[in-house]
Scaffold this motif. Sequence first.
Motif, PDB file in Angstrom:
ATOM      1  N   UNK A 222       5.179   2.341  -7.299  1.00 17.65           N
ATOM      2  CA  UNK A 222       4.546   2.710  -8.565  1.00 17.65           C
ATOM      3  C   UNK A 222       4.657   1.528  -9.510  1.00 17.65           C
ATOM      4  N   UNK A 223       3.513   1.109 -10.042  1.00 12.57           N
ATOM      5  CA  UNK A 223       3.478  -0.121 -10.826  1.00 12.57           C
ATOM      6  C   UNK A 223       2.466   0.013 -11.962  1.00 12.57           C
ATOM      7  N   UNK A 247      -2.576   3.803 -16.605  1.00 10.68           N
ATOM      8  CA  UNK A 247      -2.257   2.420 -16.270  1.00 10.68           C
ATOM      9  C   UNK A 247      -1.328   2.314 -15.060  1.00 10.68           C
ATOM     10  N   UNK A 248      -0.932   3.458 -14.520  1.00  8.93           N
ATOM     11  CA  UNK A 248       0.040   3.454 -13.418  1.00  8.93           C
ATOM     12  C   UNK A 248      -0.681   3.582 -12.073  1.00  8.93           C
ATOM     13  N   UNK A 249      -0.419   2.622 -11.188  1.00  8.53           N
ATOM     14  CA  UNK A 249      -0.947   2.644  -9.829  1.00  8.53           C
ATOM     15  C   UNK A 249       0.142   3.159  -8.884  1.00  8.53           C
ATOM     16  N   UNK A 250      -0.264   3.991  -7.947  1.00  8.94           N
ATOM     17  CA  UNK A 250       0.612   4.395  -6.846  1.00  8.94           C
ATOM     18  C   UNK A 250       0.053   3.788  -5.576  1.00  8.94           C
ATOM     19  N   UNK A 251       0.840   2.938  -4.945  1.00 14.03           N
ATOM     20  CA  UNK A 251       0.393   2.163  -3.787  1.00 14.03           C
ATOM     21  C   UNK A 251       1.272   2.504  -2.590  1.00 14.03           C
ATOM     22  N   UNK A 252       0.634   2.748  -1.434  1.00 13.40           N
ATOM     23  CA  UNK A 252       1.358   2.902  -0.166  1.00 13.40           C
ATOM     24  C   UNK A 252       1.017   1.695   0.688  1.00 13.40           C
ATOM     25  N   UNK A 253       2.042   0.961   1.058  1.00 18.00           N
ATOM     26  CA  UNK A 253       1.830  -0.251   1.860  1.00 18.00           C
ATOM     27  C   UNK A 253       2.723  -0.236   3.092  1.00 18.00           C
ATOM     28  N   UNK A 254       2.251  -0.884   4.159  1.00 13.08           N
ATOM     29  CA  UNK A 254       3.073  -1.036   5.358  1.00 13.08           C
ATOM     30  C   UNK A 254       3.595  -2.459   5.497  1.00 13.08           C
ATOM     31  N   UNK A 255       3.378  -3.266   4.451  1.00 12.43           N
ATOM     32  CA  UNK A 255       3.876  -4.649   4.450  1.00 12.43           C
ATOM     33  C   UNK A 255       4.659  -4.922   3.176  1.00 12.43           C
ATOM     34  N   UNK A 274      10.137   0.976  -6.440  1.00 16.10           N
ATOM     35  CA  UNK A 274      10.053   1.178  -4.990  1.00 16.10           C
ATOM     36  C   UNK A 274      10.588   2.563  -4.644  1.00 16.10           C
ATOM     37  N   UNK A 275       9.816   3.338  -3.858  1.00 20.08           N
ATOM     38  CA  UNK A 275      10.206   4.704  -3.493  1.00 20.08           C
ATOM     39  C   UNK A 275      10.179   4.836  -1.977  1.00 20.08           C
TER      40      UNK A 275
END
Length: 298
Positions: A222-223, A247-255, A274-275
């Motif tokens: 979350x950023x 203004x808050x992005x929730x991003x799921x990344x595998x890297x 980081x979650x």
Amino acid sequence: MLELKNYSLNYGDTKILEDISFSLDKGKVLGIVGPSGVGKTSLIRGIVGVYKGSYGDAFLNGKEVYDNPEIKRRIAFVPDEHSSFYLITLKEIINYYKIIYPDFNEDKFYKINRLFKIPLNKRFLQLSKGMKMRVNLMLAFSLECEVLVLDEPTSGLDPILKENVLKIIMNEVYGKEKSVIISSHNLGELERVCDDIMILNDGKLEYYNSLENIKKNIKKIQVAFDMPVYEEDLNIEGIFSISQVGRVFTIITENYNDDFKEKLNRFKPLFMEEIDLSLEEIFIHRLGGKCDYEEIFE
């Protein structure tokens, strides 16, 4: 070592499995997950030599599994459904296994049955679904095979019995260095016992990694940024889900690594959290995709 090399399976003109390869060492547990109908049971049956692949093969210690009785005796298979013993009693099933499998451990069977409590004089057809699964598991654990292949092994079991089954599996692996493959929809259970995870989708190997690496690299972030930033600006390799609220992005990344953090820091984030994700959350985000519910239910 158990290996699958470029394994493909066709039913007529229909592709069921396509070019799947992996290896599993002794003392390791592999979890196979995926949506219903993507080929998990077909893959399991290919691994144990019930199905011969249209291309590729399954091997145990370098020897092909299919049409090889000697190698098959080293693999204990628990299907999600078993109808072979319907008319005979549990005592008769035990006698049958003692004849077919010289290493069948009858004492171990009876010890496990102290937990599972199946009447020995009942015919298999008289048992409930959960009791049949317990019988299949007891037989598999008592074969003392190198490899255990379990298709939905806790299906129909109550929470206490599920806990007992997981403890027995862990004892078989870490106490006797057996290899175990488990196909299951219960991702919480797999997260407790598995070393490696395979995600199957549409008959293909969607993702394969150790659970340790999955937990390390797949994260929810979350950023928020101190400048105008849009989803298309965050075109960073490894992102497979992104959403925005204000203004808050929730991003799921595998890297999730230093390179990923550096690319996000270029946009001068106000904060970045980081979650950790559970295996179930990872599965949902990895395969769930985006769905326009307003369009569906309008």
